[in-house]
Design an enzyme around this catalytic site. Structure first.
Site, PDB file in Angstrom:
ATOM      1  N   ASP A 304      16.185  52.837  20.612  1.00  0.00           N
ATOM      2  CA  ASP A 304      14.815  52.635  20.142  1.00  0.00           C
ATOM      3  C   ASP A 304      14.439  53.466  18.944  1.00  0.00           C
ATOM      4  O   ASP A 304      13.655  53.030  18.107  1.00  0.00           O
ATOM      5  CB  ASP A 304      13.829  52.908  21.277  1.00  0.00           C
ATOM      6  CG  ASP A 304      13.853  51.789  22.310  1.00  0.00           C
ATOM      7  OD1 ASP A 304      13.357  50.697  22.004  1.00  0.00           O
ATOM      8  OD2 ASP A 304      14.389  52.004  23.406  1.00  0.00           O
ATOM      9  N   TYR A 388       8.031  48.533  26.991  1.00  0.00           N
ATOM     10  CA  TYR A 388       7.930  49.880  27.573  1.00  0.00           C
ATOM     11  C   TYR A 388       7.035  50.799  26.763  1.00  0.00           C
ATOM     12  O   TYR A 388       6.932  50.663  25.552  1.00  0.00           O
ATOM     13  CB  TYR A 388       9.320  50.533  27.627  1.00  0.00           C
ATOM     14  CG  TYR A 388       9.986  50.406  28.978  1.00  0.00           C
ATOM     15  CD1 TYR A 388       9.456  51.046  30.083  1.00  0.00           C
ATOM     16  CD2 TYR A 388      11.131  49.634  29.144  1.00  0.00           C
ATOM     17  CE1 TYR A 388      10.067  50.932  31.325  1.00  0.00           C
ATOM     18  CE2 TYR A 388      11.746  49.515  30.385  1.00  0.00           C
ATOM     19  CZ  TYR A 388      11.201  50.171  31.475  1.00  0.00           C
ATOM     20  OH  TYR A 388      11.807  50.053  32.694  1.00  0.00           O
TER      21      TYR A 388
HETATM   22 CO   LIG Z   1      13.017  51.418  33.014  1.00  0.00          CO
END
Ligand SMILES: [Co+2]
Ligand SMILES: [Co+2]
Lengths: 677, 677
Positions: A304, A388
């Site tokens: 990320d 997320y």
């Molecule tokens: Co997770």
């Protein structure tokens, strides 16, 4: 005698809006209309910076430089170095066959194109979505990671597909089973990965988490009484620009597109002596490998930070929501694709918290006691990586401990499933028709050590039973144990893994300075227990691309620009050869003894989803400690005023002289509420 | 129709003062003047109690019974069971060759006797202390643990010796090198252990932590601004006697002399359905083995709960010092040695804390967002075990997680050293002449499981890479991994250790109830990473006496009165045979599948002291989680009111309808302070 010009930015400060603008102007002047991918501070060369930090009046002030990445027409990527003050382009190089970070703007584009693509429309029909509902189709575009069919020279994204029956529905409960591949240069869909076994769109009723959905299911609970946290006299930290001082700590708070928060030149004032501890701390990379071996799920292993940027994805925080109490914020500024500047307001929040008991002792003879409360300082950001969220908090304790903490929240990455389908253990059905695949969240903490100076050595320490057997003269009762210290002399030896059986820790020592009492080298110890190994196997795609995650700890000798352990340009790296750490470590023979070392630490969690994580996950915390051991000559918080302290002689004198600074606002829970009596 | 008599104590309530008094009266009437060691609730037999909990109106109310231990003249120990209401003595048995818990009163006696003993006076002289200074000599009496020279039939203590040049000096900086042994029945010193190599009393200047000492060294820091934590509308929990309700949780808060806080009948209201989770949770035992093999340091391995009692040693907590905010306290009452009752006021504190972000998600497309703050409920006690303090907090989260947390503070156990002496790695010189030996703090968490009913099964779960190799059809990219579940079918199989390589966890499942989505059994998972193995070797004295610490997890089938894993009477056990768990487990063949299981979990830290821990230790935390997995059908905190929530449609409507409950008292750090503008 000279003086330091305080109107100038600190050399560690992120580029100002003006500096970004000047850089863009200079680049455009020479190279025309290019897409700006990165315009970010190139941090000062360490030698130069160290000289200036030691003598800011006389040493030359490190120059401000802009690290630039652009994408020229045709998808050609250039790395540049620009002097924002003069506009001079100091270097300009074609990064052949490399793909720089994917920006939020690039991601935003994909969904529009997906919706209009005839091949996607056709697949949506097969899934059960009529063409007139294409506006209800969404995608989370991810960099393709690496797909050997397409290589690295074309800039690609994979579109993870979802559906929203209603605009406000959470799309992750309606995943689609196919995956379009997007060419960022052509701005078109060039392929679609279609699974052999099709999974139709879920017909399960929507299960949302927004207030209207909660109201429809019975409403919010109404039994939470407010907890007020206030600092009527202000906060206990001071800021000079981006340099913070708090409870003997002093450091600079940087921020970049990639790592987000960067802490530089961390020192601790030890009774008047300013002692350096870390030159630089950051989360330098992460990887989130998913465990479903079915094609094309192997492509889900987001790095990320290198692929999207913890800075670029950071949230604008809001007072009284993300942070509570007395908060100071810092903003962040980044270039836009076409050469503007965007500001993320409140990108970083800074606040203090009560930390419970700092120390206490009661003498059982007479109940003479001392009890002292602790504080912590928290430097925090939150970034959203598609589904997320990562809450990253750098917590500083008064006792010299630094505690990076990450909370994981947001939404599981989901994939379509037939409710009767066997997940083969690679995932969990978290809601009807929703398969959340096993995955890991592995972070790489970069620790540029400076423990009482730049020359440090790393040891592993292993709690070890005495070698002599039970019954022997040396260990008759079998209770002997000690802390075995093993020097990591080379970068090869320093590839080390956590061992639970020995409660393994790593000590970053300064071998040139011994503690006056213990006679052991001054050190900071890495105490980290949430350290799953990389689950993808040796030789796997993830193992090759995210080589930093192969071990709990790597150590390298410091070199300028060796910042990011999976390489500078991460999207579409094949891992052949592996970029970053393996390049720097090479054959592993380089000495890292008594020199400027950088410790790279992998920690995180292995996440086997369960329905409790759906539709949005309660925050799951993970943490580690950097603790001073043999660093201070004594407990460094003895001078924190206690709440209460009494000595034997005071008690003999019927309490005369007892120190009482108990918090006067604390109340018994069932006393008459304020303002009612 | 009947009703429950609410004037009666709850069957789990500790004995009231009146019940203790009645019991003592009844015992004295029959057995005359004995020393009261224990008068404590015998918890109701589970079968009876479960029947009553299910139907309190019609089922018979479990009888109140007092578990009694006394020491009769001549040191004879008796175990008794008394009905406090009738005074009837239901059983009375001589505990031959066993030594019950050492009380604080017994400890207090030793110092006076030590000071007058001619052999001790002589040793003090050798150490450099003249006879007229014997009032400056102190001792921390510990049970002798086990010393094969003396056996178990005589009640013994070992006196760890210290000196205070001035009354207010911290004695642990002046340890003496010899160790008198005290006979509790005769009240005299029967032997002194004298090391072969003598270490004279340290002449180093005192380094204290009390306010006068801090003032003398420059005074307290004055740069901490207050953090006020208030709940003007009161707290969010309710108490009915000792039964607490908070955020869907409900449980009974007990307390006894041994374990301190005991939590019983823990349930969670899952949308109207009250679901049992644990029948009983407590810290059931602990051991603190020291790692110096030199005689007689092997005797330093306090089983603090079985030998001294986390209840007996608990602190009286004070508002605004130990606890801050809106606090509710519960008191504790215990018998005194001669048959009175002593009250520890504020033995338990109960309060709520803000817990940061509970969940958050932002859609990167439009910045529609939800952010919700969490709370925690903390049930806490602090006990002082001679030099050390243990802060034990039972933290409940809204999402169903229970988080036992222990903070270690207080003072290191110290021993005399010549500053030039080699510690051989068994300890660290933390101050001139002060050797702090290596040691561990290992706790045994007892989990009496009741996950959706009494019939549970424990599995170990291990994160495991897919078996197929990289390049194979089944795992081409090598990314496959799953959570391998292994049933612990017998008590023998259940002796299991933590494995870091697989991020091992333990699941307490109810195999009779599956999650509607994941189709996995409902479970609570033990996630615990601070799990050092017992460092004393197999076959060592500690290994034999503290058998519970041999493994991270043991599981047994529930039986009434199997509460304490090192046995009922712990002082002076030889470990031959080992008491408690090994007795109950026997040959390990008993089935623990789908039955009422008790899980015993060992966790803690291995502590290699350093000067930072001296003269008093900054609190060192350790923690673990009991997490619902596949227990709830969904995230159970969706109905917690958010701080802020906006949906795509609300943003399209220019913010209309957005949910905004941001905390209004939060302020920018550098705003004008309240009341100044
Ligand atoms: Co997770
Ligand atoms: Co300790």
């Amino acid at each position: 005698m000279g003086s330091v010009d305080t109107t100038l930015p600190h050399p560690f400060d992120p580029l100002s809006r003006e500096e970004i603008e000047n850089t863009i102007f200079a680049v455009k002047k020479v190279h025309g209309d290019v897409y700006f991918n990165v315009v970010s501070l190139q941090e000062p060369r360490k030698a130069e910076m160290t000289a200036w930090l030691e003598d800011p009046i006389n040493a030359p002030r490190p120059k401000r430089l802009a690290d630039v990445v652009v994408i020229a027409p045709g998808g050609k990527v250039y790395d540049g170095l620009v002097d924002p003050a003069t506009g001079q382009i100091l270097s300009w190089e074609w990064a052949e066959g490399q793909q720089p970070i994917i920006t939020m703007e690039e991601l935003q584009l994909v969904e529009h194109i997906v919706r209009k693509d005839p091949k996607v429309i056709e697949q949506c029909k097969i899934s059960g979505i009529p063409e007139e509902d294409m506006h209800k189709v969404y995608c989370d575009p991810w960099t393709i990671g690496y797909d050997e069919r397409f290589g690295s020279s074309v800039r690609l994204q994979q579109a993870l597909m979802y559906y929203r029956p209603e605009l406000d529905n959470c799309q992750y409960q309606y995943p689609l089973d196919f995956c379009p591949i997007y060419d960022a240069d052509k701005q078109e869909i060039i392929a679609i990965d279609i699974p052999k076994i099709r999974r139709p769109l879920s017909k399960a009723p929507a299960f949302d988490y927004h207030p209207a959905a909660i109201e429809a299911r019975g409403g919010f609970r109404n039994n939470l009484k407010p907890i007020n946290i206030t600092q009527p006299e202000g906060v206990s930290f001071k800021l000079n620009g981006r340099e913070i001082e708090w409870q003997n700590w002093k450091f600079h708070i940087g921020f970049n597109y990639r790592e987000g928060i960067v802490l530089n030149n961390i020192t601790f004032n030890d009774q008047g002596e300013v002692r350096p501890i870390f030159y630089r701390l950051s989360l330098a990379e992460m990887v989130v490998p998913y465990g479903n071996p079915e094609h094309p799920h192997q492509r889900k292993h987001a790095l990320d930070q290198g692929e999207y940027g913890a800075g670029y994805m950071t949230n604008s925080l809001s007072l009284g929501c993300d942070c509570k109490g007395s908060i100071h914020y810092l903003d962040a500024e980044f270039p836009t694709r076409v050469g503007g500047v965007r500001k993320i307001k409140n990108a970083i929040c800074i606040h203090e918290e009560d930390a419970g008991i700092l120390f206490k002792h009661t003498d059982f003879r007479d109940d003479s006691v001392i009890v002292t409360r602790g504080r912590k300082l928290i430097i925090q950001q939150i970034f959203t990586a598609a589904n997320y969220e990562y809450v990253v908090a750098w917590t500083f304790h008064q006792d010299g401990t630094i505690q990076p903490e990450i909370k994981l929240t947001g939404i599981l990455n989901t994939y379509a499933m037939d409710p009767e389908e066997d997940t083969h253990g690679w995932g969990t059905q978290v809601y009807t028709g929703v398969n959340a695949h096993n995955h890991q969240h592995l972070f790489c903490l970069r620790i540029d050590a400076n423990v009482d100076g730049p020359n440090n050595t790393v040891y592993v320490t292993d709690a070890t039973a005495g070698e002599a057997p039970v019954g022997s003269k040396e260990n008759f009762y079998g209770n002997a144990f000690y802390n075995k210290r093993t020097k990591l002399a080379t970068t090869g030896e320093a590839k080390t893994d956590y061992i639970a059986q020995t409660s393994r820790t790593w000590e970053i020592c300064n071998p040139n300075k011994l503690n006056p009492y213990s006679k052991k080298p001054v050190s900071y110890k890495l105490v980290s227990r949430e350290v799953p190994p990389l689950m993808p196997k040796e030789g796997s795609l993830v193992w090759k691309r995210a080589a930093f995650a192969r071990h709990t700890v790597h150590v390298t000798k410091y070199r300028d620009d060796q910042l990011w352990p999976a390489g500078r340009h991460v999207p579409q790296t094949s891992g052949e050869p592996s970029r970053g750490l393996p390049e720097w470590i090479g054959d592993g023979t380089e000495s890292i003894d008594n020199t400027n070392v950088v410790l790279w630490h992998t920690f995180g969690v292995t996440h086997f989803p369960s329905p409790e994580d759906f539709p949005v996950m309660p925050a799951e915390p993970m943490t580690l400690l950097l603790r001073p051991r043999n660093f201070f000559a004594r407990n460094p918080v003895l001078d924190v005023p206690p709440s209460y302290a009494s000595t034997p002689s005071q008690l003999l004198a019927k309490g005369q002289g007892v120190y009482n600074a108990a918090d006067k606002l604390s109340k018994l829970a069932f006393e008459t509420p304020e303002g009612v009596d």
